[in-house]
Design an enzyme around this catalytic site. Structure first.
Site, PDB file in Angstrom:
ATOM      1  N   ARG A   1      -0.277  -3.931   2.427  1.00 21.91           N
ATOM      2  CA  ARG A   1      -0.955  -3.101   3.536  1.00 21.91           C
ATOM      3  C   ARG A   1      -2.180  -3.956   3.787  1.00 21.91           C
ATOM      4  O   ARG A   1      -2.547  -4.839   3.407  1.00 21.91           O
ATOM      5  CB  ARG A   1      -1.410  -1.699   2.793  1.00 21.91           C
ATOM      6  CG  ARG A   1      -0.299  -0.829   2.074  1.00 21.91           C
ATOM      7  CD  ARG A   1      -0.957   0.039   1.231  1.00 21.91           C
ATOM      8  NE  ARG A   1       0.242   0.583   0.338  1.00 21.91           N
ATOM      9  CZ  ARG A   1       0.827   1.873   0.294  1.00 21.91           C
ATOM     10  NH1 ARG A   1       0.084   2.580   1.447  1.00 21.91           N
ATOM     11  NH2 ARG A   1       1.694   2.298  -0.380  1.00 21.91           N
TER      12      ARG A   1
ATOM     13  N   GLY B   1      -5.606   2.660  -3.924  1.00 26.01           N
ATOM     14  CA  GLY B   1      -4.524   2.100  -4.974  1.00 26.01           C
ATOM     15  C   GLY B   1      -3.599   3.318  -5.072  1.00 26.01           C
ATOM     16  O   GLY B   1      -3.558   4.481  -4.480  1.00 26.01           O
TER      17      GLY B   1
ATOM     18  N   ASP C   1       4.245   5.604   4.705  1.00 21.61           N
ATOM     19  CA  ASP C   1       3.386   6.669   4.244  1.00 21.61           C
ATOM     20  C   ASP C   1       3.459   7.895   5.150  1.00 21.61           C
ATOM     21  O   ASP C   1       2.499   8.200   5.838  1.00 21.61           O
ATOM     22  CB  ASP C   1       1.964   6.385   3.920  1.00 21.61           C
ATOM     23  CG  ASP C   1       2.121   5.697   2.453  1.00 21.61           C
ATOM     24  OD1 ASP C   1       2.882   5.736   1.948  1.00 21.61           O
ATOM     25  OD2 ASP C   1       0.758   5.306   2.015  1.00 21.61           O
TER      26      ASP C   1
ATOM     27  N   ASP D   1      -3.600  14.983  -8.799  1.00 20.92           N
ATOM     28  CA  ASP D   1      -2.710  15.422  -9.884  1.00 20.92           C
ATOM     29  C   ASP D   1      -1.543  14.365 -10.199  1.00 20.92           C
ATOM     30  O   ASP D   1      -0.796  14.415 -11.293  1.00 20.92           O
ATOM     31  CB  ASP D   1      -2.471  16.649  -9.773  1.00 20.92           C
ATOM     32  CG  ASP D   1      -1.265  17.099  -8.424  1.00 20.92           C
ATOM     33  OD1 ASP D   1      -1.075  15.697  -7.675  1.00 20.92           O
ATOM     34  OD2 ASP D   1      -0.944  18.083  -8.097  1.00 20.92           O
ATOM     35  N   GLY D   2      -1.638  13.475  -9.417  1.00 23.35           N
ATOM     36  CA  GLY D   2      -0.355  12.283  -9.329  1.00 23.35           C
ATOM     37  C   GLY D   2       0.980  12.842  -9.179  1.00 23.35           C
ATOM     38  O   GLY D   2       1.782  12.140  -9.120  1.00 23.35           O
TER      39      GLY D   2
ATOM     40  N   ASP E   1      -4.878   1.639   4.691  1.00 20.64           N
ATOM     41  CA  ASP E   1      -3.979   1.699   3.574  1.00 20.64           C
ATOM     42  C   ASP E   1      -2.661   2.047   4.035  1.00 20.64           C
ATOM     43  O   ASP E   1      -1.707   1.988   3.220  1.00 20.64           O
ATOM     44  CB  ASP E   1      -4.674   2.510   2.438  1.00 20.64           C
ATOM     45  CG  ASP E   1      -4.989   3.859   3.093  1.00 20.64           C
ATOM     46  OD1 ASP E   1      -5.833   4.014   3.954  1.00 20.64           O
ATOM     47  OD2 ASP E   1      -4.321   4.864   2.319  1.00 20.64           O
ATOM     48  N   ASN E   2      -2.565   2.587   5.042  1.00 17.35           N
ATOM     49  CA  ASN E   2      -1.261   3.143   5.745  1.00 17.35           C
ATOM     50  C   ASN E   2      -0.608   2.285   6.684  1.00 17.35           C
ATOM     51  O   ASN E   2       0.363   2.636   7.373  1.00 17.35           O
ATOM     52  CB  ASN E   2      -1.178   4.655   6.036  1.00 17.35           C
ATOM     53  CG  ASN E   2      -1.394   5.523   5.126  1.00 17.35           C
ATOM     54  OD1 ASN E   2      -1.165   5.210   3.826  1.00 17.35           O
ATOM     55  ND2 ASN E   2      -2.106   6.664   5.388  1.00 17.35           N
TER      56      ASN E   2
END
Ligand code: AMP
Ligand code: MG
Length: 493
Positions: free
Chosen positions: A185, A92, A264, A127-128, A254-255
Site C-alpha cells: 500500500r 497494519g 479494502d 476485536d480482530g 493505507d487503502n
C-alpha cells in the site's frame, strides 16, 4: 491452538524473506463452527487449487483460520496511513494475515490473505473480527469490479465462523479469504520511510518493482520510475471507477495499492443518480471521499507515496522533490486521458474529436439536472442509436434537452466509419446493465445475515456477467425505487 493442514497450497514467501521489519509473525484465531458460505471456483481454478479439497473439512479449516497450511508463515503486515487526512504512524493488519504467495496458472504471484482472522499486534482497540454481511459485501463488490474489467483484489471464499460478534448489535462472524497481486500500500511505504531505515525502504521499493512495475528496474532512476508506474496505474484505476460510478468511500493511503488494484471494500458503493457530490459513508462528514473528489484525492495520496520515496530518488532532497513533483503533476492529464477514452467508448465515439469533451460534459450536466441513474442512462443509449429511444426518454422524463443532446450525439456517432449496429454492440460491451445496486446489495446482505444466501447468489450471478442482458433479471437492471433515499454505508465492518 491452530493445527496445520497438508498440501492444499504451494506457498512462496518473498514478502517474509525480503521485508523483515514490515510484519509480525502471527497465527490466526480458532473459530468454533466454520461453515463455507461462498467459494469462488473461478479464482480457485486460476490458482490451480483443488475445489473439492477446499470445500472439505481441511480446506474450510484453513480458510477459517483454524489450521495453518503447510508451507505458510502467516504474518500481519505493517503499514502506516493517512486516514481522512490525519497521519497514523502504525496501522497494519489489525485483523488480517498474509498466509503466503501463490503462483497462478498464468505465472502471476498472488497473495492469499485472511481478513477477520483475529486480533494481531496491530489490532489497537479492535476485536480482530469481521461480520458476515461486510465480508459477503467485499466478495460481491470485488467480483462485480472484476467482471467490469476493473483491477481488484478478489475473494476466494467467505466462511461463517459460528461466532457472534459485537457491533451495533450482535452479528454472525466471518472470515474472508482474498487474493491480491500484493497487499503493498502507499501506507506500507509511509511506514518504511518513517522508520528512517534506508535499507528497508530500498528493499520494499525493489520488491514492489519486481512484483508490479518490472519495467522500472531498467530505468535510469528506478525509484522515480516506480513512482511513475504507480501514478499511471492509479490514474487508470480511478478513471475506471469514475466511468462506472464507483465510490470507494475510504481512500486513505493505507487503502491505496502500489499494484493499481482496488482494495479494502468497506463503505464503498455504486452511485445511483449522477451527482459528483455523492457520499455514502456515514463517517465521511466533509465529503472528502465524495465521488467527484476521488481523482484529486488519489493525487494527494500519491504525493504521500512520493514523499516516502524521496530518500531513494536523490540524496539532495530538493532535487528529489523537484523530479517527483513533475511526475505527480502528470496525474491529472493521465487521469483525464484515461477517463476521456473510456467515455468515448461508452458513447460509441471512436477516435477523439475536439468537441467530445463538450458533448460528454453536457450529458453529465443533464444526468445531474434530471437526477438520472448513471448506469441505466448509459446502458439505454445503444437502443437510441438503433431507433428505440423510449427507455432513455423515460429516464430523462421526456426532457427536450435530452432529445436535443441525443440528436447532437447521433450526428457525432455518424462521423465514425462503423455502422450503428456495431457501435451499439460496442457500447453494450462497456456500459453494464447489472451492477451491485445499493438497494439490491442491502436486500441480499440482510437475507444472508439472517441465513438465506439465495438473494446474494442471484445478485452475484447478475453482476458477474454485467454486460449481457438476460431474461428474468429485469429487477437487477432497474434503478432504485424512489422510496430508496438517503442510503448510508458503514465502516463498522
Ligand atoms: P479499514 O478501514 O478496514 O481499511 O481498516 C483500517 C485499520 O483498522 C486497519 O489497520 C485495520 O486492520 C484496522 N481494523 C479495522 N477493523 C478492525 C477490527 N475489527 N479489529 C482490529 N483491527 C481492525
Ligand atoms: Mg484498510
Amino acid at each position: 491452538m491452530t493445527g496445520t493442514a497438508g498440501t492444499l497450497f504451494t506457498f512462496e514467501d518473498t514478502y517474509v524473506r525480503e521485508l523483515g521489519g514490515l510484519y509480525e509473525r502471527w497465527a490466526p484465531a480458532s473459530v468454533p463452527a466454520p461453515q463455507l458460505l461462498v467459494l469462488n471456483e473461478q479464482v480457485a481454478g486460476e490458482l490451480g487449487l483443488d475445489v473439492d479439497a477446499l470445500r472439505g473439512p481441511e480446506g474450510v479449516a484453513v480458510l477459517a483460520g483454524n489450521a495453518v497450511p503447510e508451507g505458510s508463515t502467516p504474518v500481519a503486515q505493517a503499514y502506516a496511513g493517512h486516514q481522512f487526512g490525519g497521519y497514523s504512524p502504525r496501522l497494519g493488519d489489525g485483523r488480517a494475515l498474509l498466509l503466503g504467495e501463490l503462483i497462478d496458472a498464468q505465472g502471476r504471484r498472488l497473495d492469499l490473505h485472511l481478513k477477520g482472522s483475529g486480533r494481531t499486534p496491530f489490532a489497537r482497540g479492535g476485536d480482530g473480527k469481521a461480520a458476515v454481511g461486510p465480508m459477503l459485501r467485499e466478495h460481491l463488490m470485488g467480483e462485480a469490479m472484476h467482471a467490469l474489467g476493473i483491477p481488484t483484489t478478489r475473494a476466494l471464499a467467505v466462511i461463517a465462523t459460528g461466532e457472534q460478534i459485537a457491533r451495533d448489535t450482535l452479528l454472525p462472524g466471518a472470515v474472508l479469504a482474498r487474493v491480491a497481486s500484493s497487499h503493498l500500500r502507499v501506507g506500507t511505504f509511509q511506514y518504511a520511510a518513517a522508520r528512517g531505515d534506508a535499507d528497508l525502504l530500498r528493499r520494499l521499493a525493489d520488491h514492489a518493482i519486481a512484483r508490479h512495475h518490472p519495467a522500472a528496474a531498467d530505468a535510469p532512476s528506478r525509484y522515480l520510475a516506480l513512482l511513475d508506474g504507480v501514478v499511471d496505474a492509479q490514474a487508470s484505476l480511478v478513471a475506471r471507477w469514475m466511468l462506472v460510478g464507483f465510490i470507494h468511500g475510504v481512500m486513505n493511503t493505507d487503502n491505496m495499492t502500489i499494484s493499481g488494484e482496488t482494495i479494502d471494500y468497506g463503505p464503498c458503493a455504486f452511485m445511483d443518480a449522477f451527482d459528483p457530490a455523492t457520499v455514502f459513508s456515514s463517517i465521511d462528514h466533509g465529503g472528502r471521499y465524495a465521488y467527484g473528489n476521488q481523482p484529486p484525492v488519489a493525487q494527494w495520496n500519491l504525493a504521500r507515496l512520493a514523499e516516502a520515496l524521496l530518500p531513494l530518488i536523490d540524496d539532495d532532497t530538493d532535487a528529489a522533490a523537484e523530479v517527483a513533483t513533475d511526475i505527480l503533476r502528470a496525474f491529472p492529464d493521465r487521469y483525464r486521458a484515461a477517463w476521456a477514452a473510456g467515455m468515448r467508448a461508452k458513447l460509441g465515439l471512436g477516435a477523439a474529436h475536439d468537441d467530445d469533451s463538450v458533448l460528454v460534459d453536457d450529458l453529465l450536466s443533464l444526468l445531474q439536472a434530471h437526477r438520472v441513474d448513471l448506469t441505466s442512462a448509459f446502458r439505454s443509449l445503444s437502443a437510441v442509436l438503433l431507433g428505440d429511444g423510449g427507455q432513455a426518454q423515460a429516464l430523462f422524463a421526456g426532457s427536450a434537452d435530452f432529445d436535443a443532446w441525443a440528436d447532437r450525439w447521433q450526428q457525432r456517432v455518424a462521423t465514425t466509419s462503423a455502422d450503428v449496429a456495431t457501435v451499439a454492440a460496442g457500447m453494450d460491451a462497456v456500459n453494464p446493465a447489472y451492477i451491485p445496486r445499493n438497494h439490491l446489495v442491502e436486500e441480499a446482505l440482510a437475507a444472508a445475515t439472517a441465513g438465506d444466501l439465495g438473494p446474494f447468489s442471484r445478485l452475484l450471478d447478475a453482476v458477474t456477467r454485467p454486460f449481457e442482458i438476460r431474461p428474468g433479471l429485469e429487477r437487477y437492471a432497474a434503478p432504485a425505487p424512489d422510496t430508496f433515499v438517503g442510503y448510508q454505508t458503514f465502516c463498522g465492518t
